[in-house]
Design an enzyme around this catalytic site. Structure first.
Site, PDB file in Angstrom:
ATOM      1  N   ASP A   7      -7.865  -7.654   0.174  1.00  0.00           N
ATOM      2  CA  ASP A   7      -6.918  -7.872   1.270  1.00  0.00           C
ATOM      3  C   ASP A   7      -7.589  -7.446   2.566  1.00  0.00           C
ATOM      4  O   ASP A   7      -8.476  -6.597   2.556  1.00  0.00           O
ATOM      5  CB  ASP A   7      -5.667  -6.996   1.102  1.00  0.00           C
ATOM      6  CG  ASP A   7      -5.920  -5.583   1.583  1.00  0.00           C
ATOM      7  OD1 ASP A   7      -6.605  -4.830   0.886  1.00  0.00           O
ATOM      8  OD2 ASP A   7      -5.482  -5.241   2.697  1.00  0.00           O
ATOM      9  N   GLY A  48       0.895   3.767   2.203  1.00  0.00           N
ATOM     10  CA  GLY A  48       1.094   4.398   3.502  1.00  0.00           C
ATOM     11  C   GLY A  48       0.037   5.440   3.808  1.00  0.00           C
ATOM     12  O   GLY A  48      -0.116   5.877   4.945  1.00  0.00           O
ATOM     13  N   CYS A  98      -7.213 -28.442  11.034  1.00  0.00           N
ATOM     14  CA  CYS A  98      -8.449 -29.225  11.152  1.00  0.00           C
ATOM     15  C   CYS A  98      -8.189 -30.734  11.092  1.00  0.00           C
ATOM     16  O   CYS A  98      -8.897 -31.511  11.714  1.00  0.00           O
ATOM     17  CB  CYS A  98      -9.432 -28.811  10.068  1.00  0.00           C
ATOM     18  SG  CYS A  98     -10.020 -27.131  10.342  1.00  0.00           S
ATOM     19  N   CYS A 133     -13.136 -28.709   6.359  1.00  0.00           N
ATOM     20  CA  CYS A 133     -11.836 -28.118   6.027  1.00  0.00           C
ATOM     21  C   CYS A 133     -10.756 -29.182   6.109  1.00  0.00           C
ATOM     22  O   CYS A 133     -10.751 -30.000   7.019  1.00  0.00           O
ATOM     23  CB  CYS A 133     -11.530 -26.976   6.998  1.00  0.00           C
ATOM     24  SG  CYS A 133      -9.937 -26.195   6.695  1.00  0.00           S
ATOM     25  N   ASP A 146       0.869  -1.173   0.000  1.00  0.00           N
ATOM     26  CA  ASP A 146       0.000   0.000   0.000  1.00  0.00           C
ATOM     27  C   ASP A 146       0.906   1.223   0.000  1.00  0.00           C
ATOM     28  O   ASP A 146       2.128   1.105   0.052  1.00  0.00           O
ATOM     29  CB  ASP A 146      -0.954  -0.029   1.197  1.00  0.00           C
ATOM     30  CG  ASP A 146      -0.234   0.084   2.523  1.00  0.00           C
ATOM     31  OD1 ASP A 146       1.007   0.248   2.526  1.00  0.00           O
ATOM     32  OD2 ASP A 146      -0.895   0.022   3.562  1.00  0.00           O
ATOM     33  N   CYS A 175      -7.389 -28.434   6.158  1.00  0.00           N
ATOM     34  CA  CYS A 175      -6.101 -27.822   6.496  1.00  0.00           C
ATOM     35  C   CYS A 175      -5.441 -28.627   7.625  1.00  0.00           C
ATOM     36  O   CYS A 175      -6.087 -29.454   8.272  1.00  0.00           O
ATOM     37  CB  CYS A 175      -6.268 -26.363   6.890  1.00  0.00           C
ATOM     38  SG  CYS A 175      -6.731 -26.073   8.602  1.00  0.00           S
TER      39      CYS A 175
HETATM   40 ZN   LIG Z   1      -9.013 -25.795   8.735  1.00  0.00          ZN
END
Ligand SMILES: [Zn+2]
Length: 372
Positions: free
Chosen positions: A267, A95, A310, A305, A93, A307
């Site tokens: 973002d 600033g 998890c 999920c 960005d 990941c």
């Molecule tokens: Zn997860």
């Protein structure tokens, strides 16, 4: 050109777009969410973990890195990518957002903004030229113009004056930007909640022919329906052959609604910030891990999920980590939340590809707990 946008497909159900941003550091498949690494680190996550969860690009903050450790030091380290060990694209960005958020600590003039550091009270001055100088030293793939993000609410005269100055600053940023080979500079459309001012800002900036455009000044405290209304008015004004970035937005519902209105990039610090407070985003809605009901819940956070958090850890264990103030808890929840959002964006891309994004949204909201 350091960056080009390839439009792959427009959704038949909505204004959503499937695309690819080609950069020197690789291709970014859009729509995409960009994890935020404010201080040259996505809090609690190693770059290796960011790769593991398929982050394609991250964002870093010019204001923070300018104050500490300083852009000259990062330049001497070989640039931000090398300094933090991240070889994929980085967006910085300008600033502006942080400097304007300083309230009493800053003074605005046509030349730029004088402000006092939130760290030690020292005096600094950032002009459009300075913002480009800092971002050039950082070596980000995508730089942002120095702008003012008008507060909400703000009256029309204030917003008009502010966006006209932002446009003059965008011209100065463009003139100061010399490293075209390696870095791209995006313009930022302002104009608050006023459709006529959004149009004025978009037209003036499109004239300057930036390789990408952001919508700034949203997600600043306005109700969500108003944000969607402004987006609906603004994205059709933006060029089709360039990426469109909605700044500071990262809740699942806003990501979906933003994509539906033609946004490609997002973002937000939200997923990592709420993770550190013990809140997980899951396919069944938010989970507050410290709640007593998880004390003996030996299931994973989110049954849908896959990941590492998890797959390998129970809610009871995660709750224990948070109750004991163990740092691993912050890491595991941050990991999951980012994975969850990146996976959401992947599912969104698939849904656009198959022309079923609105159905995907309705199903998602039904489970997550929002009204579609
Ligand atoms: Zn997860």
């Amino acid at each position: 050109m350091a960056l080009t946008y390839e439009l792959i497909k427009e959704c038949k159900q909505s204004g959503a777009r499937l695309g690819k941003i080609h950069t020197k550091r690789g291709v970014i498949e859009t729509p995409i969410f960009m994890p935020v690494g404010t201080q040259a680190t996505v809090k609690t996550m190693t770059p290796e973990e960011l790769i593991e969860i398929e982050s394609q690009i991250i964002l870093s903050n010019t204001y923070h890195l300018y104050l500490r450790p300083g852009h000259h030091l990062i330049d001497r380290a070989g640039g931000l990518h090398k300094f933090m060990n991240w070889n994929k694209p980085i967006l910085t960005d300008s600033g502006g957002f942080q400097v304007f958020s300083l309230g009493d600590l800053r003074k605005i003039s046509e030349e730029g903004v004088e402000f006092r550091s939130h760290l030690d009270g020292s005096k600094h001055f950032i002009s459009p030229e300075k913002a480009i100088e800092i971002q050039t030293s950082l070596g980000s793939d995508i730089m942002m113009v120095f702008d003012e993000c008008a507060p909400y609410p703000a009256d029309e005269t204030y917003v008009k004056n502010s966006l006209e100055r932002t446009t003059r600053w965008a011209i100065r940023c463009k003139e100061a930007h010399k490293n075209f080979e390696n870095q791209s500079l995006f313009g930022i459309i302002q104009g608050g909640m006023y459709p006529n001012l959004r149009k004025q800002s978009a037209e003036a900036l499109i004239e300057l022919d930036f390789p990408g455009y952001a919508v700034g000044g949203l997600s600043v405290g306005e109700p969500k329906p108003l944000m969607y209304e402004v987006l609906e008015h603004t994205t059709p004004l933006m060029p089709k052959n360039k990426p469109r970035y909605l700044m500071g937005v990262g809740s699942p519902d806003c990501l979906l609604e933003g994509v539906i209105r033609g946004i490609d990039m997002f973002d937000c610090v939200l997923p990592t910030r709420i993770a550190r407070n013990g809140t997980a985003m899951t396919s069944q809605g938010k989970v507050v891990i410290k709640n007593a009901k998880h004390t003996e819940d030996f299931q994973g956070l989110d049954p849908e999920c896959s990941c590492n958090t998890c797959k390998n850890y129970s809610k009871a264990y995660l709750r224990h980590l948070f109750k004991s103030n163990e740092v691993l808890g912050l890491r595991l929840l941050s990991y999951h939340n980012l994975y969850f959002l990146l996976q959401l964006m992947k599912n969104i891309r698939e849904a656009i590809h198959e022309d079923r994004l609105l159905d995907y949204r309705d199903n998602f909201f039904e489970k997550y707990g929002y009204n579609a």
